[in-house]
Write an enzyme that holds these catalytic residues in place. Sequence first.
Site, mmCIF file in Angstrom:
data_model
loop_
_atom_site.group_PDB
_atom_site.id
_atom_site.type_symbol
_atom_site.label_atom_id
_atom_site.label_comp_id
_atom_site.label_asym_id
_atom_site.label_seq_id
_atom_site.Cartn_x
_atom_site.Cartn_y
_atom_site.Cartn_z
ATOM 1 N N GLY A 75 -4.602 31.059 -57.865
ATOM 2 C CA GLY A 75 -5.782 32.832 -58.366
ATOM 3 C C GLY A 75 -7.372 32.392 -57.913
ATOM 4 C CG ASN A 106 -3.435 31.284 -64.811
ATOM 5 O OD1 ASN A 106 -3.362 32.472 -64.198
ATOM 6 N ND2 ASN A 106 -2.630 30.834 -65.736
ATOM 7 N NE ARG A 111 -13.340 33.726 -59.861
ATOM 8 C CZ ARG A 111 -13.814 33.243 -59.695
ATOM 9 N NH1 ARG A 111 -15.077 33.139 -58.820
ATOM 10 N NH2 ARG A 111 -13.472 31.872 -60.640
ATOM 11 C CE1 TYR A 127 6.832 16.970 -63.558
ATOM 12 C CE2 TYR A 127 8.374 15.708 -63.353
ATOM 13 C CZ TYR A 127 7.026 15.501 -63.151
ATOM 14 O OH TYR A 127 6.037 14.672 -62.436
ATOM 15 N N GLY A 179 -2.214 14.031 -72.752
ATOM 16 C CA GLY A 179 -3.523 13.244 -72.235
ATOM 17 C C GLY A 179 -4.271 12.889 -73.010
ATOM 18 C CB THR A 191 2.025 6.652 -60.098
ATOM 19 O OG1 THR A 191 2.273 7.250 -58.347
ATOM 20 C CG2 THR A 191 0.717 6.279 -59.702
ATOM 21 C CG ASN A 221 -2.684 21.031 -72.275
ATOM 22 O OD1 ASN A 221 -2.325 19.644 -72.671
ATOM 23 N ND2 ASN A 221 -1.929 22.016 -72.671
HETATM 24 P P1 NAD Z 1 0.422 12.501 -68.035
HETATM 25 O O1 NAD Z 1 1.628 13.090 -68.689
HETATM 26 O O2 NAD Z 1 -0.460 11.350 -68.224
HETATM 27 O O3 NAD Z 1 -0.981 13.291 -67.477
HETATM 28 C C1 NAD Z 1 -0.822 14.820 -67.486
HETATM 29 C C2 NAD Z 1 -2.477 15.718 -67.859
HETATM 30 O O4 NAD Z 1 -1.941 17.288 -67.649
HETATM 31 C C3 NAD Z 1 -2.039 15.811 -69.611
HETATM 32 O O5 NAD Z 1 -3.566 15.324 -69.389
HETATM 33 C C4 NAD Z 1 -1.896 16.735 -70.291
HETATM 34 O O6 NAD Z 1 -2.122 16.810 -71.698
HETATM 35 C C5 NAD Z 1 -2.387 17.850 -69.029
HETATM 36 N N1 NAD Z 1 -1.613 19.578 -69.511
HETATM 37 C C6 NAD Z 1 -0.077 19.548 -69.107
HETATM 38 N N2 NAD Z 1 -0.272 20.522 -69.276
HETATM 39 C C7 NAD Z 1 -0.957 21.464 -69.742
HETATM 40 C C8 NAD Z 1 -1.419 22.614 -69.344
HETATM 41 N N3 NAD Z 1 -0.498 23.185 -70.083
HETATM 42 N N4 NAD Z 1 -2.923 22.613 -69.076
HETATM 43 C C9 NAD Z 1 -3.904 22.185 -69.445
HETATM 44 N N5 NAD Z 1 -3.545 20.538 -69.319
HETATM 45 C C10 NAD Z 1 -1.913 20.305 -69.501
HETATM 46 O O7 NAD Z 1 1.211 12.193 -66.194
HETATM 47 P P2 NAD Z 1 0.593 11.886 -64.766
HETATM 48 O O8 NAD Z 1 1.418 9.883 -64.166
HETATM 49 O O9 NAD Z 1 -0.464 11.376 -65.310
HETATM 50 O O10 NAD Z 1 1.246 13.268 -63.538
HETATM 51 C C11 NAD Z 1 0.156 13.787 -63.527
HETATM 52 C C12 NAD Z 1 0.462 14.829 -62.497
HETATM 53 O O11 NAD Z 1 0.970 13.533 -60.959
HETATM 54 C C13 NAD Z 1 1.986 15.330 -63.151
HETATM 55 O O12 NAD Z 1 1.138 16.568 -62.049
HETATM 56 C C14 NAD Z 1 2.834 14.644 -62.194
HETATM 57 O O13 NAD Z 1 3.961 15.768 -62.695
HETATM 58 C C15 NAD Z 1 2.428 14.768 -61.411
HETATM 59 N N6 NAD Z 1 3.215 13.273 -61.168
HETATM 60 C C16 NAD Z 1 3.351 11.750 -61.629
HETATM 61 C C17 NAD Z 1 3.826 11.005 -60.986
HETATM 62 C C18 NAD Z 1 3.910 9.646 -61.862
HETATM 63 O O14 NAD Z 1 4.569 8.550 -61.510
HETATM 64 N N7 NAD Z 1 3.047 9.622 -62.606
HETATM 65 C C19 NAD Z 1 5.126 11.101 -60.197
HETATM 66 C C20 NAD Z 1 5.032 12.760 -59.772
HETATM 67 C C21 NAD Z 1 4.320 13.223 -60.071
#
Ligand code: NAD
Length: 311
Positions: free
Chosen positions: A101, A98, A105, A144, A37, A174, A33
């Site tokens: 689900g 979602n 399916r 979160y 990103g 990361t 969305n």
């Molecule tokens: P990021 O914010 O760069 O990426 C998250 C992406 O999800 C973005 O592109 C954003 O636009 C999209 N997004 C957010 N809400 C959304 C929604 N409702 N519908 C569709 N898209 C949506 O973060 P990231 O660092 O790339 O993290 C990716 C995943 O890894 C996340 O779930 C985060 O919790 C998990 N994570 C990341 C880290 C880290 O250190 N980077 C550590 C632990 C967990």
Amino acid sequence: MKKILITGGAGFIGSHLCKRLLKDGNEVICLDNYFTGSKSNIIDLIDNPYFELVRHDITMPFFIEVDEIYNLACPASPIHYQFNPIKTIKTSVMGAINMLGLSKRTKAKILQASTSEVYGDPNIHPQPETYWGNVNPIGSRSCYDEGKRCAESLFVNYHKQNDVKIKIARIFNTYGPNMHPNDGRVISNFIVQALQNKPITIYGDGTQTRSFQYVDDLVEGLIRLMNTTDDIIGPVNIGNPGEFTILQLADEIIKLTNSKSQIEYLPLPEDDPIQRQPDINLANKLLGGWSPNINLEEGLIKTINYFKPII
Ligand code: NAD
Ligand code: UDP
């Protein structure tokens, strides 16, 4: 050739995963969305006939036929997930419902991007998967932390009740190219500040620790986890055990960028964890001897080289 859906595919980690899975010969559907990103992260994939981009919000149902789902959609930086906490909870919880689900399916295998934040401010160190955590359920990080904890519960219960094939990765801090310059996380903040010779903003006294993992090591771990046998469902830590204080990180980044930046101390945010380090014995055992290959200095140099031309 597998058909793979990556939610949050235009984000930092998602964009690397899209590239790697395409390179491995898969068809990739990237759903996002664009909250945190951006299309620029995956712009070089747009012309690939095996890549598809969908603008969608995972809080709404989504219908597609796929073999695997990597559920990454969720803002990950504290400033972004605290911007609209209710939306963050909806993304973690309704998004998981979602996507589960959809898995139920289509019988697609589904991997959840969970987080070391499920351990909260840990009083066991390093953190093994068996540790239940120390999370403030009403603090500013809870949207979160508790959202991700609820998602883990949903994953496990969809598996038990509906036989959905699940994987849960607990990802530790990361970093790497494609982090947004204004992402707000510590490594991108410090590199951008250092390259601009602006003050390096340390929250608190800088003695809190984190263990930083370069994104390529994470992507390798996630793919290996997805490819484990169906009986492996429980959470697996994926992180680099190399632990540093935030002050050490600042010094290293100042040195590697040859920066004139001074350190500026700012208040520590509420519930900021004091220490964090993954126990990766389980990952090592289940993921074919997986362990991180890229140390902090090497990873920081790659990340600094990414930021230099865009700052
Ligand atoms: P990021 O914010 O760069 O990426 C998250 C992406 O999800 C973005 O592109 C954003 O636009 C999209 N997004 C957010 N809400 C959304 C929604 N409702 N519908 C569709 N898209 C949506 O973060 P990231 O660092 O790339 O993290 C990716 C995943 O890894 C996340 O779930 C985060 O919790 C998990 N994570 C990341 C880290 C880290 O250190 N980077 C550590 C632990 C967990
Ligand atoms: N941090 C900092 N300065 C910044 C950004 C973050 O000192 O400009 C600290 C933050 O308080 C935390 C650590 O760095 O102790 C890691 O923060 P980040 O937001 O990257 O990740 P998380 O706290 O979610 O692990």
